[in-house]
Scaffold this motif. Structure first.
Motif, short mmCIF file in Angstrom:
data_model
loop_
_atom_site.label_atom_id
_atom_site.label_comp_id
_atom_site.label_asym_id
_atom_site.label_seq_id
_atom_site.Cartn_x
_atom_site.Cartn_y
_atom_site.Cartn_z
N THR A 15 0.83 -1.19 0.00
CA THR A 15 0.00 0.00 0.00
C THR A 15 0.87 1.25 0.00
O THR A 15 2.05 1.19 0.34
N PRO A 16 0.29 2.40 -0.37
CA PRO A 16 1.06 3.65 -0.26
C PRO A 16 1.52 3.94 1.17
O PRO A 16 2.60 4.50 1.37
N ARG A 17 0.72 3.55 2.14
CA ARG A 17 1.12 3.79 3.53
C ARG A 17 2.30 2.91 3.94
O ARG A 17 3.21 3.36 4.63
N THR A 18 2.29 1.64 3.52
CA THR A 18 3.44 0.79 3.84
C THR A 18 4.68 1.21 3.06
O THR A 18 5.80 0.96 3.49
N MET A 19 4.47 1.85 1.92
CA MET A 19 5.61 2.33 1.13
C MET A 19 6.43 3.35 1.90
O MET A 19 7.66 3.46 1.72
N GLU A 35 8.40 -8.21 6.96
CA GLU A 35 7.34 -9.20 7.13
C GLU A 35 6.27 -8.86 6.09
O GLU A 35 5.61 -7.83 6.18
N GLU A 36 6.12 -9.74 5.09
CA GLU A 36 5.29 -9.42 3.93
C GLU A 36 3.81 -9.67 4.22
O GLU A 36 3.19 -10.60 3.70
N LEU A 37 3.23 -8.80 5.02
CA LEU A 37 1.82 -8.87 5.35
C LEU A 37 1.04 -7.89 4.49
O LEU A 37 1.35 -6.70 4.44
N LEU A 38 0.03 -8.40 3.79
CA LEU A 38 -0.91 -7.56 3.07
C LEU A 38 -2.07 -7.19 3.98
O LEU A 38 -2.49 -8.01 4.81
N PRO A 39 -2.61 -5.99 3.85
CA PRO A 39 -3.76 -5.62 4.68
C PRO A 39 -4.93 -6.60 4.50
O PRO A 39 -5.18 -7.09 3.40
N ASN A 210 8.28 -3.13 -1.22
CA ASN A 210 6.88 -2.91 -0.89
C ASN A 210 5.92 -3.61 -1.85
O ASN A 210 4.78 -3.92 -1.48
N LEU A 211 6.37 -3.86 -3.06
CA LEU A 211 5.49 -4.43 -4.07
C LEU A 211 6.09 -5.69 -4.70
O LEU A 211 6.39 -5.72 -5.90
N PRO A 212 6.26 -6.75 -3.91
CA PRO A 212 6.64 -8.03 -4.51
C PRO A 212 5.48 -8.56 -5.34
O PRO A 212 4.36 -8.00 -5.29
N PRO A 213 5.70 -9.60 -6.11
CA PRO A 213 4.64 -10.09 -7.01
C PRO A 213 3.29 -10.33 -6.33
O PRO A 213 2.24 -10.01 -6.90
N ALA A 214 3.30 -10.87 -5.11
CA ALA A 214 2.03 -11.14 -4.42
C ALA A 214 1.25 -9.86 -4.15
O ALA A 214 0.02 -9.83 -4.25
N ALA A 215 1.97 -8.79 -3.82
CA ALA A 215 1.31 -7.52 -3.54
C ALA A 215 0.76 -6.91 -4.82
O ALA A 215 -0.33 -6.32 -4.83
N ARG A 220 -3.86 -5.37 -8.16
CA ARG A 220 -4.62 -5.44 -9.41
C ARG A 220 -6.04 -5.92 -9.16
O ARG A 220 -6.99 -5.44 -9.77
N GLY A 221 -6.18 -6.85 -8.25
CA GLY A 221 -7.50 -7.32 -7.90
C GLY A 221 -8.34 -6.23 -7.25
O GLY A 221 -9.52 -6.08 -7.53
N GLN A 222 -7.70 -5.42 -6.39
CA GLN A 222 -8.40 -4.32 -5.77
C GLN A 222 -8.82 -3.28 -6.79
O GLN A 222 -9.92 -2.73 -6.75
N ALA A 223 -7.90 -2.98 -7.74
CA ALA A 223 -8.19 -1.97 -8.75
C ALA A 223 -9.39 -2.38 -9.59
O ALA A 223 -10.26 -1.57 -9.92
N SER A 224 -9.49 -3.66 -9.94
CA SER A 224 -10.60 -4.12 -10.75
C SER A 224 -11.91 -4.03 -9.99
O SER A 224 -12.98 -3.82 -10.59
N SER A 225 -11.87 -4.14 -8.67
CA SER A 225 -13.09 -4.05 -7.86
C SER A 225 -13.48 -2.61 -7.56
O SER A 225 -14.61 -2.36 -7.17
N GLU A 226 -12.54 -1.66 -7.77
CA GLU A 226 -12.83 -0.27 -7.44
C GLU A 226 -13.15 0.55 -8.67
O GLU A 226 -13.45 1.73 -8.56
#
Length: 227
Positions: A15-19, A35-39, A210-215, A220-226
């Motif tokens: 996220t921009p905040r984790t960046m 620690e690669e935690l996604l929100p 901040n943006l490994p492949p999983a992130a 991209r999934g979030q963008a498609s839903s928004e």
């Protein structure tokens, strides 16, 4: 063992905040663990993470015995603690520091806050409720307030405080990145500023952390839903 002798650890990616902590640490040239935690991911429900962040929010910073959240607080701590290493903020108590604080807090309150309204009521309606009126109002408010940053840059300065890059630019730039992600088109001077700031080598290094492949996949999934 002193704080500086222990590994620095950042919890949170994607996220921009984790960046913000990733970018600050890259500018300081410091090694750290991630620690690669996604929100809102299952990993955030672990007992280990809840012990670090009872409020279950990212980013979080571990620095020696210090555990602190809120991206702005993390940035302020790092730039002050390592001010002799790289100058990313004016000295505490100076007039210049007051201006720095003003720009930083403006970014966190007047730019970040409306973006989070969009995040809640457009990106996460199942949790926070759908509210097109709130989203439209937040977009308009962000555009109006981003004009203050454009005004600061109107004298030809390359960065928000003048000739030198500072942590204030990290906070402002991450808000502009977030705005672009939700489809807000800012003024051309801000686009020029954003291109300049994000061309820094530290930005590239931080983006990889901040943006490994999983992130990227999750975003991209979030963008498609928004959209």
């Amino acid at each position: 063992m002193t704080a500086d002798a222990r590994p620095i650890r950042v919890w949170g990616i994607g996220t921009p905040r984790t960046m913000r902590p990733h970018w600050t640490l890259a500018e300081l040239g410091l090694e750290y663990e991630v620690e690669e935690l996604l929100p809102r991911s299952p990993a955030m429900e672990s007992a280990t993470f809840k012990a670090i962040s009872p409020r279950r929010k990212v980013p979080m910073l571990e620095h020696g015995d210090l555990i602190v959240g809120e991206s702005g607080a993390i940035v302020f701590h790092l730039v002050d603690h390592y001010q002799d290493r790289v100058s990313l903020a004016p000295p505490s108590g100076s007039d210049e520091r007051a201006i720095f604080d003003d720009v930083c807090l403006f970014a966190l309150m007047e730019l970040d806050a409306p973006l989070y309204i969009i995040r809640r009521h457009q990106g996460l309606p199942a949790i926070y409720g759908e509210s097109p009126v709130a989203v439209d109002s937040a977009r308009e408010y962000f555009l109006r307030q981003s004009g203050e940053i454009a005004r600061r840059l109107s004298d030809g300065r390359p960065y928000t405080l003048g000739d030198d890059f500072s942590a204030a630019d990290i906070l402002v730039s991450t808000c502009l990145t977030w705005a672009d992600f939700v489809g807000i088109q800012v003024a051309d001077p801000l686009l020029d500023y954003q291109a300049r700031v994000t061309s820094r080598a530290a930005f590239g290094l931080a983006s990889k952390r901040n943006l490994p492949p999983a992130a990227i996949k999750a975003m991209r999934g979030q963008a498609s839903s928004e959209t």
